[in-house]
Design an enzyme around this catalytic site. Structure first.
Site, PDB file in Angstrom:
ATOM      1  N   ARG A  39       0.721  -1.358   0.142  1.00 38.12           N
ATOM      2  CA  ARG A  39      -0.028   0.024  -0.030  1.00 38.12           C
ATOM      3  C   ARG A  39       0.599   1.146  -0.186  1.00 38.12           C
ATOM      4  NH1 ARG A  39      -2.764   0.130   6.008  1.00 38.12           N
ATOM      5  NH2 ARG A  39      -2.044   1.994   6.267  1.00 38.12           N
ATOM      6  N   ASN A  56      -5.062   7.964   3.105  1.00 33.46           N
ATOM      7  CA  ASN A  56      -4.971   7.322   4.720  1.00 33.46           C
ATOM      8  C   ASN A  56      -3.533   7.721   4.873  1.00 33.46           C
ATOM      9  OD1 ASN A  56      -6.116   5.518   6.637  1.00 33.46           O
ATOM     10  ND2 ASN A  56      -4.165   4.733   6.369  1.00 33.46           N
ATOM     11  N   GLU A  57      -3.682   8.346   6.022  1.00 38.37           N
ATOM     12  CA  GLU A  57      -2.061   8.791   6.762  1.00 38.37           C
ATOM     13  C   GLU A  57      -1.131   9.146   5.821  1.00 38.37           C
ATOM     14  OE1 GLU A  57      -1.245   4.976   8.840  1.00 38.37           O
ATOM     15  OE2 GLU A  57      -2.474   5.982  10.612  1.00 38.37           O
ATOM     16  N   GLU A 108      -8.045   6.243  14.611  1.00 32.60           N
ATOM     17  CA  GLU A 108      -7.868   4.982  14.756  1.00 32.60           C
ATOM     18  C   GLU A 108      -6.882   4.964  16.034  1.00 32.60           C
ATOM     19  OE1 GLU A 108      -5.237   3.435  11.464  1.00 32.60           O
ATOM     20  OE2 GLU A 108      -6.580   4.315   9.996  1.00 32.60           O
ATOM     21  N   TRP A 150       2.316  -5.208  13.915  1.00 30.79           N
ATOM     22  CA  TRP A 150       3.443  -4.463  13.089  1.00 30.79           C
ATOM     23  C   TRP A 150       4.971  -4.076  14.182  1.00 30.79           C
ATOM     24  CZ3 TRP A 150       3.645   0.323  15.022  1.00 30.79           C
ATOM     25  CH2 TRP A 150       2.608   0.906  15.335  1.00 30.79           C
ATOM     26  N   GLU A 174      -2.773  -7.818   7.598  1.00 33.89           N
ATOM     27  CA  GLU A 174      -3.150  -7.277   8.938  1.00 33.89           C
ATOM     28  C   GLU A 174      -4.016  -8.339   9.844  1.00 33.89           C
ATOM     29  OE1 GLU A 174      -4.263  -3.392   8.066  1.00 33.89           O
ATOM     30  OE2 GLU A 174      -2.529  -2.620   8.843  1.00 33.89           O
ATOM     31  N   LYS A 175      -3.892  -9.623   9.429  1.00 35.24           N
ATOM     32  CA  LYS A 175      -4.888 -10.512   9.931  1.00 35.24           C
ATOM     33  C   LYS A 175      -4.501 -11.095  11.620  1.00 35.24           C
ATOM     34  CE  LYS A 175      -2.371 -14.263   7.586  1.00 35.24           C
ATOM     35  NZ  LYS A 175      -1.782 -13.197   6.891  1.00 35.24           N
ATOM     36  N   PHE A 176      -3.370 -10.518  11.973  1.00 32.50           N
ATOM     37  CA  PHE A 176      -3.061 -10.730  13.293  1.00 32.50           C
ATOM     38  C   PHE A 176      -3.266  -9.406  14.227  1.00 32.50           C
ATOM     39  CE2 PHE A 176      -0.501 -14.150  11.446  1.00 32.50           C
ATOM     40  CZ  PHE A 176      -1.444 -15.196  11.721  1.00 32.50           C
ATOM     41  N   HIS A 177      -3.957  -8.403  13.493  1.00 27.80           N
ATOM     42  CA  HIS A 177      -4.223  -7.191  14.323  1.00 27.80           C
ATOM     43  C   HIS A 177      -5.536  -7.482  15.204  1.00 27.80           C
ATOM     44  CE1 HIS A 177      -4.603  -2.791  15.078  1.00 27.80           C
ATOM     45  NE2 HIS A 177      -3.536  -2.474  14.312  1.00 27.80           N
TER      46      HIS A 177
HETATM   47  C1  GAL Z   1      -2.615   2.209  10.545  1.00 27.92           C
HETATM   48  C2  GAL Z   1      -3.413   2.516   9.041  1.00 27.92           C
HETATM   49  C3  GAL Z   1      -4.519   1.193   9.298  1.00 27.92           C
HETATM   50  C4  GAL Z   1      -3.829   0.225   9.605  1.00 27.92           C
HETATM   51  C5  GAL Z   1      -3.421   0.198  11.062  1.00 27.92           C
HETATM   52  C6  GAL Z   1      -2.877  -1.013  11.644  1.00 27.92           C
HETATM   53  O1  GAL Z   1      -1.498   3.255  10.555  1.00 27.92           O
HETATM   54  O2  GAL Z   1      -3.896   3.617   9.196  1.00 27.92           O
HETATM   55  O3  GAL Z   1      -4.979   1.199   7.962  1.00 27.92           O
HETATM   56  O4  GAL Z   1      -2.690  -0.196   8.908  1.00 27.92           O
HETATM   57  O5  GAL Z   1      -2.465   1.390  10.881  1.00 27.92           O
HETATM   58  O6  GAL Z   1      -2.275  -0.579  12.988  1.00 27.92           O
END
Ligand code: GAL
Length: 684
Positions: free
Chosen positions: A129, A167-168, A327, A335, A375-378
């Protein structure tokens, strides 16, 4: 598609801008919602559970470009139509994304040169991304086109409360070093320096024979054999922030035209550890509503301080107005090196700590945990474990808590003092070949912020050229680059009765990273009443002792040969390279006072200096338990005292006049009990 419903009347503020999601009559609660990852039957369960949890708004469509525009100009909005209608039917507001952070594969097939190039000349590939050259005309055109389509189709959809552009910005890639970016950089420089002569002077190109005789020779600061030109690198950092901002503004203007009255935001990452490349002072002026993402460093000690700091920066770039936490996480992220779970109650505490500092809501990444992808483990509001889980129960409980705090919306945080922060100065200080690798502006800001936090001072952040007269105390932990205007401003502030406390390696260079003429600290000599004859950086792990009015603190990393020129010496170096010389000084100027700290003080030393500066500023000491955060918000509906107990022990604080605790609905007398790990909010 015809949507005859009109929007609820939105509260508008400055210059008629809508500053709050339209039709959202509560604090915002919800998260990033990616229904495109799920069969439609699941959507019905989603909205039912959202209702159960008290969700009021979700962010949708952020990563959906490839689904919405399947080939250039071939659109499929049917699923998003159904989704927005479903949300609307269930009374859930939509924060609708423009999906421009991930252009589709077909876009790169047509425009491989829109993939960004690193400083070393490596071109990134599609498949993650944020791989965007923000100077690419093809990207500008394509991102404007999809934004236009979304604006036309959903500009007056009754579910749409807020636009979420991109986004960000700034992460994971901020700068692109390709030839298109180089040409863009030259145009930007051409606006800033009308002639090449001016640019040569600003960048000091007579040094190492770097003078330019043709504009075409000017390039991005790509990899060089050794230290590059600081002026060039600093302008490149400014250009990068501006180039990203132009992309935001392009989309915002389309949405303002096609969706009048619906505010436009983009999610910031103001924590200094999370995005370095954006000058949020400039960006804060361009969004209708400032929103922010914050992620705890899970392994960090007392990481709630970084949270508080990020919230204070965010509120400050919003000009003190309420903002929105767009968020954070319900539990572990995916991560960090070790993704620790949040302890029971921590998610609520984090959320309410943001609300205490001005966020009118608490949103998450994300609503439902993804089954696939990176991001499946988020963590999520609805975890893989489903509703029979601790996280879900806490999510439902938090929804209830935020529901009872609706009146807080719109109120403003009361700050005690200000901390000066300038991203441009930070960029300058981070360049190579500084007198010591220990010089770290962010670390200084963290330390001074923590010292203020431990004295229970609520801080606003301010730009060095802002009017500071409303603040009795202004902290300056690291202001390496100090403009003439900032220099005059700080002097005026002190002469007018303010108390200033400045740390080393401030006031050194001008906006071009050129040393102010004469002895250091050129821009702050007068206000501090001293000069610095030589820097005397310390060895790694070396400490120096100080002697003075309170305790015997130590310093490390840095010392200097300070020569008082009017300032009085309060602490002296007892040993080390500056032994016998002043270490901490105090200067009286006009009606005010300016403190100077010439070493990296240990926590006790910094606290002692701060205590004296607070006394000068007339700020009384607060006898409150450590790590019990007390912040006040004031608005038309009342005064709200937030007390967040980050400790494992029950706490009690005095509360003269009492009030009503809003989360439990109980009356409160002359003191407030805050059970271990919980938050209390009292309407006074
Ligand atoms: C943010 C991002 C999200 C997601 C999230 C995971 O920085 O905007 O899309 O990736 O981190 O922590």
């Amino acid at each position: 598609m015809d949507h005859p419903l009109t929007h609820d009347k939105a509260p508008t503020g400055d210059a008629g801008r809508t500053l709050w999601p339209v039709g959202l009559d509560a604090l915002a609660y919800g998260g990033d919602y990616n229904p495109e990852q799920w069969p439609e039957e699941v959507w019905h369960e989603d909205v039912r559970l959202m209702r159960e949890a008290g969700v009021t708004m979700v962010s949708v469509g952020i990563f959906s470009w490839a689904l919405l525009e399947t080939e250039r100009g071939v659109y499929d909005f049917a699923w998003l139509d159904r989704l927005l209608d479903l949300l609307h039917e269930h009374g859930i507001r939509a924060d609708l994304g423009t999906p421009t952070v991930v252009p589709p594969a077909w876009f790169y097939r047509e425009h491989p040169d829109a993939l960004p190039v690193t400083r070393e000349g490596v071109r990134y590939e599609f498949g993650s991304r944020g791989a965007i050259c923000h100077s690419s005309p093809a990207y500008h055109e394509a991102s404007a086109a999809i934004t236009e389509q979304l604006g036309l189709r959903y500009g007056s959809h009754p579910a749409v409360a807020l636009w979420h552009v991109h986004n960000e910005y700034g992460v994971p890639v901020s700068a692109c070093y390709c030839e298109t970016s180089a040409a863009h950089f030259r145009r930007w420089l051409g606006d800033r320096y009308t002639t090449l002569k001016e640019l040569n002077e600003a960048w000091g190109t007579t040094f190492w024979g770097q003078s330019y005789s043709r504009w075409d020779d000017v390039r991005p600061p790509r990899t060089t054999p050794t230290a590059g030109n600081p002026g060039q690198q600093l302008d490149w950092a400014r250009f990068t922030s501006d180039a990203l901002l132009a992309n935001f503004v392009r989309e915002r203007d389309i949405l303002h035209r096609l969706s009048p009255g619906i505010p436009v935001t983009t999610n910031f990452m103001t924590a200094l550890s999370q995005c370095e490349s954006i000058d949020y002072w400039a960006w804060g002026r361009e969004v209708d509503l400032v929103s922010n993402d914050h992620y705890l460093v899970a392994e960090g000690e007392r990481n709630h301080i970084n949270l508080a700091m990020s919230a204070d920066i965010t509120r400050s770039v919003a000009g003190g107005r309420p903002w929105l936490l767009l968020e954070h996480s319900t539990g572990a992220v995916n991560w960090q090196p070790r993704n620790l779970v949040k302890q029971p109650g921590e998610m609520a505490r984090n959320s309410l700590a943001h609300v205490a500092r001005g966020s009118d809501g608490a949103m998450f990444f994300q609503w439902r945990a993804s089954r696939y992808g990176a991001e499946k483990f988020h963590s999520a509001m609805l975890p893989h474990a489903g509703t029979d889980s601790r996280i879900w129960r806490e999510v439902v409980e938090l929804g209830g808590s935020l529901g009872s705090l609706g009146d807080v919306r719109g109120s403003r945080v009361v700050a005690d003092a200000a901390l000066l922060w300038d991203w441009q100065s930070w960029w300058a200080q981070k360049l190579e070949w500084r007198p010591s690798v220990e010089l770290d502006a962010r670390d200084q800001a963290d330390r001074w912020y923590a010292a203020a936090y431990d004295r229970h001072l609520t801080l606003d952040f301010a730009h060095p050229e802002d009017d500071l007269s409303g603040h009795p105390l202004v902290l300056v932990p690291a202001l390496y680059l100090t403009t003439e205007a900032a220099s005059r401003n700080l002097r005026r502030y002190v002469e007018g009765g303010g108390t200033l406390a400045v740390s080393y390696f401030s006031g050194i260079v001008d906006q071009y990273d050129a040393v102010h003429p004469g002895p250091h600290p050129g821009a702050l000599r007068e206000v501090l009443g001293l000069t610095v004859e030589e820097f005397a950086p310390l060895r790694q792990h070396q400490t120096v002792r100080l002697s003075g009015p309170a305790g015997e603190p130590t310093g490390d990393a840095w010392a200097e040969f300070v020569v008082p020129r009017g300032a009085e010496t309060r602490w002296t170096y007892a040993d080390g390279p500056a032994a016998g010389r002043p270490a901490v000084t105090r200067n009286s100027l006009g009606d005010g006072t300016a403190w100077y700290v010439s070493t990296r003080l240990d926590a006790s030393g910094l606290d002692a200096v701060l205590a004296l500066a607070c006394a000068d500023a007339g700020l009384p000491a607060r006898d409150l338990p450590r790590d019990v955060e007390v912040v006040e918000r004031v608005g038309a509906t009342g005064r709200y005292l937030f007390a967040v107990n980050h400790t494992g022990a029950d706490a009690r604080i005095p509360l003269p006049g009492g009030g009503t605790e809003l989360l439990t609905g109980s009356p409160v007398g002359g003191h407030l009990d805050i059970p271990a790990g919980t938050t209390r909010v009292v309407r006074r």
